[in-house]
Design an enzyme around this catalytic site. Structure first.
Site, PDB file in Angstrom:
ATOM      1  NE  ARG A 107      -4.011   1.822   2.353  1.00  0.00           N
ATOM      2  CZ  ARG A 107      -4.203   2.638   3.388  1.00  0.00           C
ATOM      3  NH1 ARG A 107      -3.432   2.520   4.465  1.00  0.00           N
ATOM      4  NH2 ARG A 107      -5.148   3.549   3.360  1.00  0.00           N
ATOM      5  CG  HIS A 111      -1.499   5.324  -0.263  1.00  0.00           C
ATOM      6  ND1 HIS A 111      -2.296   5.979   0.653  1.00  0.00           N
ATOM      7  CD2 HIS A 111      -2.246   4.284  -0.715  1.00  0.00           C
ATOM      8  CE1 HIS A 111      -3.458   5.367   0.746  1.00  0.00           C
ATOM      9  NE2 HIS A 111      -3.458   4.331  -0.063  1.00  0.00           N
ATOM     10  CG  ASN A 139      -1.304   8.739   3.038  1.00  0.00           C
ATOM     11  OD1 ASN A 139      -1.817   7.783   2.472  1.00  0.00           O
ATOM     12  ND2 ASN A 139      -0.639   9.685   2.387  1.00  0.00           N
ATOM     13  CG  HIS A 238      -8.142  -4.147  -1.342  1.00  0.00           C
ATOM     14  ND1 HIS A 238      -9.222  -3.323  -1.567  1.00  0.00           N
ATOM     15  CD2 HIS A 238      -7.091  -3.324  -1.077  1.00  0.00           C
ATOM     16  CE1 HIS A 238      -8.844  -2.065  -1.453  1.00  0.00           C
ATOM     17  NE2 HIS A 238      -7.560  -2.037  -1.156  1.00  0.00           N
TER      18      HIS A 238
END
Length: 373
Positions: A107, A111, A139, A238
């Protein structure tokens, strides 16, 4: 089992295994084995782009492991030949203590790349000159793994001072996290440079939200040079990791203002019961964690897509994929063919890893990932 059917089954699976073995071996960069090879750029790169790409193009449109933005699979072979093994060791050490870290590192790469490119900007602490991305709404108290990247960077600096960018470490760590949890290996092109600044505002604006409609999420992907297929493929990340209860609690107690749970989740009484136990309808449960893919929490596989086919995706942004016929067709394919998903995920990760990269004399090589100097 009929002998002819068994023979056909055996030969078919043997062929698939052979192809997969050749794929893994052919895609293993020499740096990963601590041994640079002089024929890499003439052999590996051209072979991968001309041969391997063709194989992936059949399933992924015109896409493949192209060399983009002057990145090079062998960028550090001479300057830091043990780089990839050092990253692998650092991720493994962290994973032994905390299995959640695999999803967190993956992740972290997402990001980073979605805000002004894959430049390590997400790692920067706030300064007098800017408010960084760490405390942006998507975040804050959510993105993790900063200490793992910093520890790896410290090890690398001891061996190769001011040579390897933090952005490249993040990209490699994400790959290692996926491999460590049983997912596909892919070669990571290297040579990214680190940014000198970060933007809280850009993080708030650019990162997809689990509450957004599919059209908005897709538009954010497209604006970065990705496409609709990448939305479906990269959502498959996911398959590992957890979500905080506040992200999906409305689906448990007040779906679309109805005062009732989402009918899809209600149809699975066992799942709904487990989720409501983890996330009771009180504010104090907002930061509790539930697995994004309860079927295989720390195993990178295609169970995420099986969940969507069964209408038990955890987040709105997951289950909403089934509302679009094109996305639903991809979900069905990946739910039935884990090898197709693994291959497409690897391709999409390389593509994402090339978003907005800085190379050459642009940017810097940070000595510490949390500080621009």
């Amino acid at each position: 089992m009929d002998r002819k059917i068994f023979s056909y089954w055996f030969i078919t699976h043997l062929a698939i295994l052979s192809l997969l073995f050749n794929e893994v071996v052919s895609s293993f960069p020499s740096g990963y084995n601590d041994g640079p090879k002089n024929d890499y750029n003439n052999g590996y790169n051209s072979g991968y782009n001309n041969g391997h790409n063709g194989g992936y193009n059949n399933g992924h449109g015109s896409r493949g492991y192209d060399m983009i933005s002057n990145l090079d699979y062998r960028f550090y072979d001479r300057s830091c030949p043990r780089l990839q093994m050092m990253v692998k060791s650092g991720v493994w050490r962290a994973f032994k203590d905390d299995s959640r870290i695999a999803a967190s590192l993956l992740r972290l790469h997402f990001h980073d790349c979605f805000v002004n490119g894959c430049d390590g900007s997400i790692l920067l602490d706030d300064s007098e000159d800017f408010k960084g991305e760490k405390n942006a709404l998507p975040n804050r108290n959510s993105v993790r793994g900063f200490d793992v990247i910093e520890d790896i960077k410290t090890d690398i600096e001891s061996a190769c001072p001011l040579t390897v960018s933090c952005a490249d470490i993040v990209a490699l760590a994400a790959r290692e996290a996926v491999v460590l949890t049983g997912g596909p290996f892919w070669p990571v092109p290297l040579g990214r440079r680190d940014s000198l600044t970060a933007s809280e505002q850009a993080a708030n604006t650019n990162l997809p939200s689990p509450f957004e409609p599919l059209e908005n999420i897709t538009a954010k992907f497209v604006s970065l040079g990705l496409d609709f297929k990448d939305v479906v493929v990269l959502s498959g990340a996911h398959t590992i990791g957890f979500a905080q209860c506040f992200v999906f609690k409305h689906r448990l107690f007040n779906f679309k203002g109805s005062g009732q749970p989402d009918p899809n989740l209600a149809a699975s009484s066992d799942l709904l019961s487990k989720l409501t136990d983890t996330c009771p309808n009180v504010d104090s449960s907002n930061s509790n964690l539930a697995p994004l893919d309860a079927a295989s929490v720390v195993k990178f596989d295609n169970a995420y897509y099986v969940n969507l086919m069964n209408n038990v995706g955890l987040l709105d942004s997951d289950q909403i994929l089934m509302s679009d016929s094109n996305a639903a067709a991809l979900v069905k394919s990946y739910s039935e063919n884990p090898y197709l998903f693994s291959g497409d995920f690897a391709v999409s990760m390389v593509k994402m890893g090339n978003i907005g990269v800085m190379t050459g004399s642009d940017g810097v090589i940070r000595a510490r990932c949390g500080f621009p100097g």
